[in-house]
Motif scaffolding. Structure first.
Motif, PDB file in Angstrom:
ATOM      1  N   TRP A  67       0.843  -1.194   0.000  1.00 50.90           N
ATOM      2  CA  TRP A  67       0.000   0.000   0.000  1.00 50.90           C
ATOM      3  C   TRP A  67       0.877   1.242   0.000  1.00 50.90           C
ATOM      4  CZ3 TRP A  67      -5.298  -0.784   0.004  1.00 50.90           C
ATOM      5  CH2 TRP A  67      -5.729  -2.086   0.331  1.00 50.90           C
ATOM      6  N   LYS A  68       0.433   2.267  -0.700  1.00 48.51           N
ATOM      7  CA  LYS A  68       1.121   3.556  -0.717  1.00 48.51           C
ATOM      8  C   LYS A  68       0.370   4.498   0.216  1.00 48.51           C
ATOM      9  CE  LYS A  68       2.574   7.214  -3.848  1.00 48.51           C
ATOM     10  NZ  LYS A  68       2.483   7.716  -5.233  1.00 48.51           N
ATOM     11  N   SER A 121      -0.696   8.059   2.077  1.00 45.60           N
ATOM     12  CA  SER A 121      -0.818   9.481   1.736  1.00 45.60           C
ATOM     13  C   SER A 121       0.189  10.316   2.526  1.00 45.60           C
ATOM     14  CB  SER A 121      -2.244   9.977   1.999  1.00 45.60           C
ATOM     15  OG  SER A 121      -2.592   9.824   3.368  1.00 45.60           O
ATOM     16  N   PHE A 140       5.635   3.454   1.782  1.00 42.42           N
ATOM     17  CA  PHE A 140       4.849   2.273   1.467  1.00 42.42           C
ATOM     18  C   PHE A 140       4.638   1.443   2.724  1.00 42.42           C
ATOM     19  CE2 PHE A 140       7.127   3.575  -2.307  1.00 42.42           C
ATOM     20  CZ  PHE A 140       6.110   3.616  -3.255  1.00 42.42           C
ATOM     21  N   ASN A 198      -3.406   3.526  -0.560  1.00 45.97           N
ATOM     22  CA  ASN A 198      -3.866   3.074  -1.871  1.00 45.97           C
ATOM     23  C   ASN A 198      -3.046   1.873  -2.288  1.00 45.97           C
ATOM     24  OD1 ASN A 198      -5.807   5.297  -2.878  1.00 45.97           O
ATOM     25  ND2 ASN A 198      -4.076   6.402  -2.008  1.00 45.97           N
ATOM     26  N   LEU A 219      -0.730  -0.420  -4.289  1.00 47.96           N
ATOM     27  CA  LEU A 219       0.393  -0.064  -5.143  1.00 47.96           C
ATOM     28  C   LEU A 219       0.030  -0.270  -6.613  1.00 47.96           C
ATOM     29  CD1 LEU A 219       3.487   0.702  -5.015  1.00 47.96           C
ATOM     30  CD2 LEU A 219       3.884  -1.730  -5.390  1.00 47.96           C
ATOM     31  N   GLU A 220       0.355   0.721  -7.430  1.00 46.85           N
ATOM     32  CA  GLU A 220       0.197   0.652  -8.877  1.00 46.85           C
ATOM     33  C   GLU A 220       1.596   0.597  -9.487  1.00 46.85           C
ATOM     34  OE1 GLU A 220      -2.637   0.547 -10.602  1.00 46.85           O
ATOM     35  OE2 GLU A 220      -3.904   0.706  -8.821  1.00 46.85           O
ATOM     36  N   GLU A 239       2.926   2.314 -11.701  1.00 50.76           N
ATOM     37  CA  GLU A 239       3.456   3.660 -11.895  1.00 50.76           C
ATOM     38  C   GLU A 239       4.073   4.240 -10.617  1.00 50.76           C
ATOM     39  OE1 GLU A 239       0.019   2.997 -12.575  1.00 50.76           O
ATOM     40  OE2 GLU A 239       0.594   2.330 -14.574  1.00 50.76           O
ATOM     41  N   ASP A 240       3.688   3.697  -9.471  1.00 50.20           N
ATOM     42  CA  ASP A 240       4.251   4.177  -8.204  1.00 50.20           C
ATOM     43  C   ASP A 240       5.738   3.854  -8.094  1.00 50.20           C
ATOM     44  OD1 ASP A 240       1.782   5.194  -7.296  1.00 50.20           O
ATOM     45  OD2 ASP A 240       1.208   3.239  -6.481  1.00 50.20           O
ATOM     46  N   ASP A 257       7.834   4.316 -10.652  1.00 44.66           N
ATOM     47  CA  ASP A 257       8.549   5.105 -11.662  1.00 44.66           C
ATOM     48  C   ASP A 257       9.766   5.793 -11.059  1.00 44.66           C
ATOM     49  OD1 ASP A 257       6.634   4.376 -13.459  1.00 44.66           O
ATOM     50  OD2 ASP A 257       5.800   6.378 -13.765  1.00 44.66           O
TER      51      ASP A 257
END
Length: 138
Positions: free
Chosen positions: A62-63, A65, A69, A117, A119-120, A122-123, A125
């Protein structure tokens, strides 16, 4: 599918009611079986089970806010344990889960809200240095 976060007899826009001794939901479903950890709802001859959330259901990356992580494994991240206390999902840091979906967790502690959120790709990058030498540009 997904999570149902019931608070004060509601989940999302739906209300849980007791009519003529039957527990119903504004979606038209009727509670047909209940135990401490399972609710079984029936609507139009279709049955769906709701199982109480277990800390392990939140396993994954999870990332936050707040930055950084959180890698939850077996209901724990780092030294912190996710627990179920009096029907509420809590973390040993003192935060309580106040909203949930498949991809977002919202924790509240001392009137401060933190969102996690899932993890995607793109996180990740950026440019990474490999322990085997060399660089990887994602």
């Amino acid at each position: 599918g997904g999570f149902k976060h019931v608070q004060q007899g509601r989940f999302g826009p739906h209300e849980i009611r007791i009519l003529d001794g039957k527990v119903t939901v504004s979606t038209g479903a009727t509670l047909t079986a209940i135990s401490a950890d399972v609710l079984e709802w029936t609507s139009n001859d279709e049955c769906v089970q709701w199982n109480r959330l277990e800390p392990e259901d939140l396993d994954g990356v999870w990332k936050s806010s707040r930055g950084g992580f959180k890698h939850v494994q077996q209901g724990r991240f780092g030294p912190h344990e996710i627990r179920i206390l009096d029907g509420k999902v809590t973390v040993s840091t003192g935060a309580t889960l106040t909203a949930i979906s498949a991809d977002v967790l919202e924790w509240t502690s001392n009137d401060e809200c933190v969102q996690w959120n899932r993890l995607e790709p793109e996180d990740l990058d950026g440019v990474w240095k490999s322990s085997r030498g060399g660089f990887k540009h994602v």
